[in-house]
Design a protein around this motif. Structure first.
Motif, PDB file in Angstrom:
ATOM      1  N   GLN A 200     136.786  79.153  14.239  1.00  0.00           N
ATOM      2  CA  GLN A 200     136.881  80.607  14.389  1.00  0.00           C
ATOM      3  C   GLN A 200     138.239  81.015  13.807  1.00  0.00           C
ATOM      4  N   ASP A 201     138.318  81.004  12.489  1.00  0.00           N
ATOM      5  CA  ASP A 201     139.615  81.165  11.832  1.00  0.00           C
ATOM      6  C   ASP A 201     139.796  82.508  11.136  1.00  0.00           C
ATOM      7  N   ASP A 202     138.873  83.446  11.387  1.00  0.00           N
ATOM      8  CA  ASP A 202     139.041  84.783  10.835  1.00  0.00           C
ATOM      9  C   ASP A 202     139.778  85.638  11.856  1.00  0.00           C
ATOM     10  N   ALA A 203     141.046  85.921  11.562  1.00  0.00           N
ATOM     11  CA  ALA A 203     141.886  86.650  12.513  1.00  0.00           C
ATOM     12  C   ALA A 203     141.404  88.069  12.757  1.00  0.00           C
ATOM     13  N   ALA A 204     140.553  88.585  11.880  1.00  0.00           N
ATOM     14  CA  ALA A 204     140.072  89.960  12.022  1.00  0.00           C
ATOM     15  C   ALA A 204     138.895  90.067  12.969  1.00  0.00           C
ATOM     16  N   LEU A 205     138.358  88.908  13.418  1.00  0.00           N
ATOM     17  CA  LEU A 205     137.186  88.923  14.289  1.00  0.00           C
ATOM     18  C   LEU A 205     137.545  88.425  15.691  1.00  0.00           C
ATOM     19  N   PRO A 206     136.784  88.836  16.692  1.00  0.00           N
ATOM     20  CA  PRO A 206     137.019  88.340  18.054  1.00  0.00           C
ATOM     21  C   PRO A 206     136.833  86.823  18.144  1.00  0.00           C
ATOM     22  N   VAL A 208     135.521  83.776  20.649  1.00  0.00           N
ATOM     23  CA  VAL A 208     134.564  83.600  21.747  1.00  0.00           C
ATOM     24  C   VAL A 208     134.732  82.220  22.346  1.00  0.00           C
ATOM     25  N   GLY A 209     134.680  82.129  23.661  1.00  0.00           N
ATOM     26  CA  GLY A 209     134.795  80.850  24.350  1.00  0.00           C
ATOM     27  C   GLY A 209     133.664  79.898  23.997  1.00  0.00           C
ATOM     28  N   THR A 210     133.941  78.611  24.081  1.00  0.00           N
ATOM     29  CA  THR A 210     132.956  77.590  23.696  1.00  0.00           C
ATOM     30  C   THR A 210     132.451  76.795  24.895  1.00  0.00           C
ATOM     31  N   ASN A 211     132.668  77.296  26.099  1.00  0.00           N
ATOM     32  CA  ASN A 211     132.180  76.596  27.298  1.00  0.00           C
ATOM     33  C   ASN A 211     130.663  76.523  27.287  1.00  0.00           C
ATOM     34  N   PRO A 217     131.094  83.258  28.494  1.00  0.00           N
ATOM     35  CA  PRO A 217     132.239  82.904  27.654  1.00  0.00           C
ATOM     36  C   PRO A 217     133.230  84.060  27.570  1.00  0.00           C
ATOM     37  N   SER A 218     134.476  83.727  27.316  1.00  0.00           N
ATOM     38  CA  SER A 218     135.481  84.761  27.087  1.00  0.00           C
ATOM     39  C   SER A 218     135.260  85.382  25.711  1.00  0.00           C
ATOM     40  N   ILE A 219     135.647  86.643  25.573  1.00  0.00           N
ATOM     41  CA  ILE A 219     135.634  87.330  24.289  1.00  0.00           C
ATOM     42  C   ILE A 219     136.994  87.994  24.121  1.00  0.00           C
ATOM     43  N   GLU A 220     137.753  87.559  23.138  1.00  0.00           N
ATOM     44  CA  GLU A 220     139.091  88.094  22.880  1.00  0.00           C
ATOM     45  C   GLU A 220     139.048  88.927  21.603  1.00  0.00           C
ATOM     46  N   SER A 265     140.983  92.118  29.905  1.00  0.00           N
ATOM     47  CA  SER A 265     141.239  90.678  29.850  1.00  0.00           C
ATOM     48  C   SER A 265     140.072  89.973  29.183  1.00  0.00           C
ATOM     49  N   SER A 266     140.299  88.751  28.725  1.00  0.00           N
ATOM     50  CA  SER A 266     139.259  87.990  28.030  1.00  0.00           C
ATOM     51  C   SER A 266     138.113  87.611  28.949  1.00  0.00           C
ATOM     52  N   THR A 267     138.329  87.707  30.242  1.00  0.00           N
ATOM     53  CA  THR A 267     137.276  87.375  31.204  1.00  0.00           C
ATOM     54  C   THR A 267     136.560  88.621  31.717  1.00  0.00           C
ATOM     55  N   ASP A 268     136.853  89.784  31.115  1.00  0.00           N
ATOM     56  CA  ASP A 268     136.175  91.007  31.522  1.00  0.00           C
ATOM     57  C   ASP A 268     134.665  90.856  31.396  1.00  0.00           C
ATOM     58  N   LYS A 269     133.960  91.421  32.343  1.00  0.00           N
ATOM     59  CA  LYS A 269     132.509  91.267  32.372  1.00  0.00           C
ATOM     60  C   LYS A 269     131.799  92.025  31.255  1.00  0.00           C
ATOM     61  N   GLY A 270     132.453  93.003  30.654  1.00  0.00           N
ATOM     62  CA  GLY A 270     131.835  93.734  29.568  1.00  0.00           C
ATOM     63  C   GLY A 270     130.872  94.786  30.072  1.00  0.00           C
ATOM     64  N   PHE A 271     130.208  95.497  29.123  1.00  0.00           N
ATOM     65  CA  PHE A 271     129.312  96.583  29.512  1.00  0.00           C
ATOM     66  C   PHE A 271     127.910  96.080  29.797  1.00  0.00           C
ATOM     67  N   ASP A 272     127.569  94.868  29.374  1.00  0.00           N
ATOM     68  CA  ASP A 272     126.227  94.342  29.596  1.00  0.00           C
ATOM     69  C   ASP A 272     126.268  92.826  29.501  1.00  0.00           C
ATOM     70  N   SER A 273     125.586  92.149  30.414  1.00  0.00           N
ATOM     71  CA  SER A 273     125.680  90.692  30.435  1.00  0.00           C
ATOM     72  C   SER A 273     124.551  90.096  31.262  1.00  0.00           C
TER      73      SER A 273
END
Length: 341
Positions: A200-206, A208-211, A217-220, A265-273
């Protein structure tokens, strides 16, 4: 149109991502032209007694995942649910309400007539073992069995279609049904993609966790402007079949808004999950927003995919009411493709 089994009832689809203006967007099932039975909407029989037999013999195609030939039933079938594991698998045990991926053949005890099979379609059935989704006989016969198993069982009308039968499938009200089911996989709310980690080496993109523990997964999201075009990249690359533009899929997913994702935060639940609901979801790629359809088409089963959807391929200035999505929002998703349906 790809033939679909009528063993299934119409499952709940993905409401939040439904394409605007599609009244049937909550469904992942198209009309079927298969002559197999669907679950009875009024099924409420008590749990059956499970017995060993009698059961007809499998006379050819005896190996796991080979198309079987099953003898006609001999004598009177059991009034109980007769179940036999003819090939014992060593995988995960199936629990009630799991989704299972399985090949199967169904025929009528009295006549030996095959009314449906997935082997000829070369596409396993993916179905939830939940009341109202499939005939009760399947729920009781397969719960507790392990993946990699071949299960032979007979279903009396009480746990099949009752006195009304199923005219489309050619099943009368007094017909006992015989099934051979090869259980390939099982999925539930703890399931994750299991592919190879990709850079995941594109700095312009979020990022994502690999668990792969079944947790969200986290989304940064980077502190940068959102891309103007669709972005879809593997986070984990699976080795399963590629998803076609007209396919339905079984997924885990998490979605965040680009602007809010930058401040949460990267652990935010987001708007849908699905992780929050603790329930997998299935849907047709023809019934979701264009960004989802385009981002997942061609991706492999078993993969986790980052999908960044610009407003023109998402909801633009008309987001779903009450979704928490603002006008002209860029949507960011982590999607685990568990199965193709």
């Amino acid at each position: 149109m790809r033939r679909r089994s009528l063993l299934i009832a119409v499952p709940a689809g993905l409401v939040t991502l439904a394409a605007c203006g599609d009244d049937d967007s909550g469904s992942s099932s198209n009309a079927s032209d298969s002559a197999s039975p669907e679950a009875s909407a009024t099924s409420a029989a008590p749990p059956p007694k499970i017995v060993d037999g009698p059961l007809p013999a499998i006379t050819a195609g005896t190996k796991f995942d080979e198309k079987p030939t099953v003898a006609k039933g001999s004598g009177e079938p059991s009034k109980d649910l007769a179940v036999k594991t003819v090939v014992a698998g060593g995988g995960r045990a199936v629990a009630e309400n799991d989704f299972v991926s399985a090949n199967y053949l169904g025929q009528i005890w009295q006549s030996g007539k095959v009314f449906d099979n997935s082997y000829d379609r070369k596409t396993p059935l993916v179905i939830q073992l939940a009341q109202g989704s499939i005939i009760d006989g399947w729920r009781y016969a397969l719960t507790g069995k392990k993946t990699g198993s071949r299960v032979l069982f007979s279903v009396p009308p009480t746990w099949g279609y009752g006195e009304q039968g199923n005219e489309q499938a050619g099943i009368k009200g007094d017909d006992t049904l015989v099934f051979v089911v090869d259980i390939q996989d099982t999925f539930n709310a703890r399931s994750s993609a299991d592919g190879k980690k990709m850079p995941q080496d594109d700095a312009a993109l979020p990022k994502v966790g690999t668990n792969t523990d079944g947790k969200a997964p986290s989304i940064e999201v980077p502190d940068a402007d959102a891309p103007k075009k669709l972005a879809a990249e593997y986070v984990l690359e699976g080795d399963g079949a590629e998803v076609g533009a007209q396919d339905s899929v079984l997924v885990q997913y998490k979605g965040v808004l680009w602007e809010k994702g930058k401040t949460f935060s990267s652990t935010d639940k987001g708007f849908d999950s699905t992780y929050d609901r603790q329930q997998l979801t299935s849907f047709s790629l023809q019934q979701v927003v264009k960004g989802w359809a385009q981002g997942l088409t061609g991706r492999k089963v078993g993969s986790r995919v980052l999908v960044v959807i610009p407003p023109d391929l998402g909801y633009g200035d008309n987001p779903p009411e009450g979704s928490g999505i603002e006008k002209d929002s860029t949507l960011v998703f982590s999607v685990d493709i568990l199965a193709k349906m």
